[in-house]
Design an enzyme around this catalytic site. Sequence first.
Site, short mmCIF file in Angstrom:
data_model
loop_
_atom_site.label_atom_id
_atom_site.label_comp_id
_atom_site.label_asym_id
_atom_site.label_seq_id
_atom_site.Cartn_x
_atom_site.Cartn_y
_atom_site.Cartn_z
N ASP A 193 -8.10 20.08 -13.24
CA ASP A 193 -8.37 18.75 -13.78
C ASP A 193 -8.03 18.80 -15.27
O ASP A 193 -8.73 19.44 -16.05
CB ASP A 193 -9.85 18.40 -13.55
CG ASP A 193 -10.20 16.99 -14.01
OD1 ASP A 193 -9.54 16.49 -14.94
OD2 ASP A 193 -11.15 16.40 -13.47
N TYR B 187 -17.13 18.28 -14.27
CA TYR B 187 -17.48 16.86 -14.29
C TYR B 187 -18.46 16.55 -13.15
O TYR B 187 -18.24 16.96 -12.01
CB TYR B 187 -16.19 16.02 -14.16
CG TYR B 187 -16.46 14.58 -13.89
CD1 TYR B 187 -17.24 13.82 -14.77
CD2 TYR B 187 -15.95 13.95 -12.76
CE1 TYR B 187 -17.51 12.49 -14.51
CE2 TYR B 187 -16.20 12.61 -12.51
CZ TYR B 187 -16.99 11.89 -13.39
OH TYR B 187 -17.26 10.57 -13.13
N ARG C 173 0.82 -1.22 0.00
CA ARG C 173 0.00 0.00 0.00
C ARG C 173 0.85 1.27 0.00
O ARG C 173 0.37 2.37 -0.25
CB ARG C 173 -0.97 -0.03 1.20
CG ARG C 173 -1.95 1.11 1.26
CD ARG C 173 -3.19 0.82 2.11
NE ARG C 173 -2.94 0.04 3.29
CZ ARG C 173 -2.42 0.50 4.44
NH1 ARG C 173 -2.10 1.77 4.55
NH2 ARG C 173 -2.22 -0.31 5.47
N LYS D 245 -8.92 7.86 -19.03
CA LYS D 245 -9.36 8.42 -20.31
C LYS D 245 -8.21 8.41 -21.34
O LYS D 245 -7.72 7.37 -21.68
CB LYS D 245 -9.93 9.81 -20.05
CG LYS D 245 -11.00 9.84 -18.95
CD LYS D 245 -12.19 9.01 -19.32
CE LYS D 245 -13.40 9.04 -18.43
NZ LYS D 245 -13.33 9.13 -17.02
N1 PLP Z 1 -12.39 14.20 -14.13
C1 PLP Z 1 -13.00 14.23 -15.33
C2 PLP Z 1 -12.91 15.47 -16.17
C3 PLP Z 1 -13.71 13.12 -15.77
O1 PLP Z 1 -14.32 13.17 -16.99
C4 PLP Z 1 -13.78 11.97 -14.95
C5 PLP Z 1 -14.55 10.78 -15.38
O2 PLP Z 1 -15.30 10.82 -16.34
C6 PLP Z 1 -13.15 11.99 -13.71
C7 PLP Z 1 -12.45 13.12 -13.33
C8 PLP Z 1 -13.21 10.80 -12.78
O3 PLP Z 1 -12.37 9.79 -13.24
P1 PLP Z 1 -12.60 8.22 -13.00
O4 PLP Z 1 -13.83 7.83 -13.74
O5 PLP Z 1 -11.34 7.63 -13.53
O6 PLP Z 1 -12.76 8.01 -11.54
#
Ligand code: PLP
Length: 389
Positions: A179, A105, A54, A204
Amino acid sequence: MPANPLPEISPDTLAVVAGRPARGPGSELNTPVSLTSTYVGGGSIGDGDLGYGRFGNPTWEALETALGALEGGSARTFASGMAAVAAALHLVPAEATVLVPHGAYNGTHAVLDLLAQQGRVRVARVDVTDVEDVRAGLAAAAGPLLLWLESPTNPLLEVADLAALASAGHEHGALVVVDNTFATPLLQRPLDLGADVVVHSVTKFLSGHSDVVLGAVVTRSEELLAHLVRHRTLHGAIPGPVEAFLALRGLRTLPLRLERSQRSAAELARRLREHPAVARVRHPSLPDDPGHELARRQMSGFGALVSIEVAGGAAAADAVVDAVRLWVPATSLGGVESLIERRRRHAGEPRVVPEELLRLSVGVEDVEDLWADLSQALDAARGRIAGAR
Ligand code: PLP
């Protein structure tokens, strides 16, 4: 290995070479998947001794080295993008105010709403396309501040002036987090623009093959990095070594995938504008897109997401999704395969997102095949809606 072994080389090359094992006769070209829950130790845990599964893992570290090199900071990987978001939100003390874009998001909104309900943070929503609106939000907020930015935003594809906003945030003592999932470090490097922390859903574009759920946080601050590592170790949202391996394998081709996808995205955006079933197209490549000029200055490409608003409302948009055969009706984005989704089908999607908005994640298929399928689906939906009248 240092964070960036060859700082003078281009990001496209860095994506290929960073995070490899030390070179030597007989050495492995790729860092292998390290499947172990513990490490043989001696007395105390010293530098370089991972201690326990971990606390660290060589396969995570290979991916972290590559991501850190691309973003220009030190990266730590997490079990998902949301685990990375949660770790970044924990960088500010309880009772902090988090300023977040209206159209961020939906998972980020959901976790912030939960933390607000629990009395752990205050949340203020701001228009990140308007620096003055964000300044006013910062001035009105009380206590420690966190300015949360996305650019382009998910799914409205609004472009935020990251340098101006980071500097406004810092004037008010805010921690500035970006982000960078939609742009990836190949199109924009928020740490260079003044951000303190970058967050990624590695799920992604970075992984790119829709076979991994993973997240990452990147920073240049030793102090913030120590907080992030402590958070990961104690809350336990650690990546799986197999996922880390797959993500790094995917990252190797990010420049190629992105180049193709964003070229196709711009072409589709241009054609979609002419289609009678489409009321509005959002893509920063379009000369009259509100974010176009800023994206040209701030980014080295316009990205591979396109959002469209279908004439005829939610029913017409759903009919398009029902009629596609090559595009995959699915959530998520950034993979080699093209996905289409009406975002408001999610109950938690911010209300600023129009009901009839379809988010298109453009993959690496032939653009003519993508257009043929999309245009027949738009035509079919138009026929169905007209027939129902
Ligand atoms: N940030 C953005 C812009 C996203 O589009 C997403 C998921 O779609 C996330 C964070 C969260 O990521 P995860 O689905 O890998 O937990």
